[in-house]
Structures are given as structure tokens and as C-alpha cells.
Design a protein around this motif. Structure first.
Motif, short mmCIF file in Angstrom:
data_model
loop_
_atom_site.label_atom_id
_atom_site.label_comp_id
_atom_site.label_asym_id
_atom_site.label_seq_id
_atom_site.Cartn_x
_atom_site.Cartn_y
_atom_site.Cartn_z
N SER A 114 29.26 32.88 9.99
CA SER A 114 28.83 31.87 9.02
C SER A 114 27.36 31.56 9.21
N CYS A 115 26.70 31.26 8.10
CA CYS A 115 25.30 30.86 8.11
C CYS A 115 25.21 29.59 7.28
N ALA A 116 25.13 28.46 7.94
CA ALA A 116 25.10 27.17 7.25
C ALA A 116 23.66 26.76 6.99
N GLY A 117 23.38 26.41 5.76
CA GLY A 117 22.03 25.98 5.39
C GLY A 117 21.91 24.47 5.36
N SER A 118 20.73 23.97 5.68
CA SER A 118 20.42 22.55 5.52
C SER A 118 18.99 22.42 5.05
N GLY A 119 18.75 21.41 4.24
CA GLY A 119 17.41 21.22 3.69
C GLY A 119 17.13 22.05 2.46
#
Length: 129
Positions: free
Chosen positions: A21-26
Motif C-alpha cells: 500500500s502507498c498512502a498519500g497525505s497532503g
């Protein structure tokens, strides 16, 4: 601030499967090109998959084509890398990344490391019998 965080790595036997998984924020991953890269000890960081901003185009390195699948879940702001039939040569640190704005296009993506500006810290995948 744009950030990416990988998870899902582990130790497993040849032939097994993992989903990274690659979780993005911003930022919103559904409007971004995202690439997956991997780096084994003593080797270069190589691109293995990417998905375009519009999600229509996906690309894979020859070494993983037919075994790995990239996808995204907009509701979770996450991009996944499903890895099947894993081999010892797949052992590496796996990274996701987002490109510089000038390298981001609606309907294409490249797996060129220098095009990518934002990187997660990586997750380790080890495949051994």
C-alpha cells in the motif's frame, strides 16, 4: 505537505503474494501519477510500475509484467501494488513516489527515477525458501 507512506512488506516463500500500500497525505492520489520502484542492496533503484493521473494508463517493467498489478482506491487515498508469484529476485526495498509537476501527464506515466520528486521511506519485501 505532500507525503507518501508504504506498508505491507514482509518475508515470504517463493510463489507467494503480497499487496503493498502507498498512502498519500497532503494531496489526492486520484489526481496524481504514482510510481512504484524497488531497490535491492548494491543495486540501482528501478521503476517497476506506474499509473497515470487519470488512472487509464498503467505500465510495468518486463520483470514484473503479468505478476504485479497497480491499482488505486480514491476513497482511501491509497495506491496498491498487488504482487503475485513472487520470486527471490523480487526481494528489495519497495518505494512509491509522486512526480514533479512537469513530469505528470493525464494519460501517460514513466518509470524514470529522475522524474519523481516525492518519495516514501519504503517497505521491505524478502522472498526466500
Amino acid at each position: 505537505q505532500l507525503q507518501l507512506e508504504e506498508s505491507g512488506g514482509g518475508l515470504l516463500q517463493p510463489g507467494g503474494s503480497l499487496r503493498l500500500s502507498c498512502a498519500g497525505s497532503g494531496f489526492l492520489v486520484e489526481y496524481s501519477t504514482i510510481g512504484w520502484f524497488r531497490q535491492a542492496p548494491g543495486k540501482e533503484r528501478d521503476g517497476i510500475s506506474c499509473t497515470s493521473k487519470d488512472g487509464v494508463t498503467t505500465n510495468y517493467a518486463e520483470s514484473v509484467k503479468g505478476r504485479f498489478t497497480i491499482s488505486r482506491d480514491s476513497a482511501k487515498n491509497t495506491v496498491y501494488l498487488q504482487m503475485n508469484n513472487l520470486k527471490p529476485e523480487d526481494s528489495a526495498q519497495y518505494f512509491c513516489a509522486a512526480p514533479y509537476p512537469w513530469a505528470s501527464a493525464d494519460n501517460m506515466c514513466l518509470m524514470t527515477r529522475d522524474d519523481y520528486a516525492y518519495w516514501g521511506l519504503g517497505t521491505q519485501v524478502t522472498v526466500q525458501g
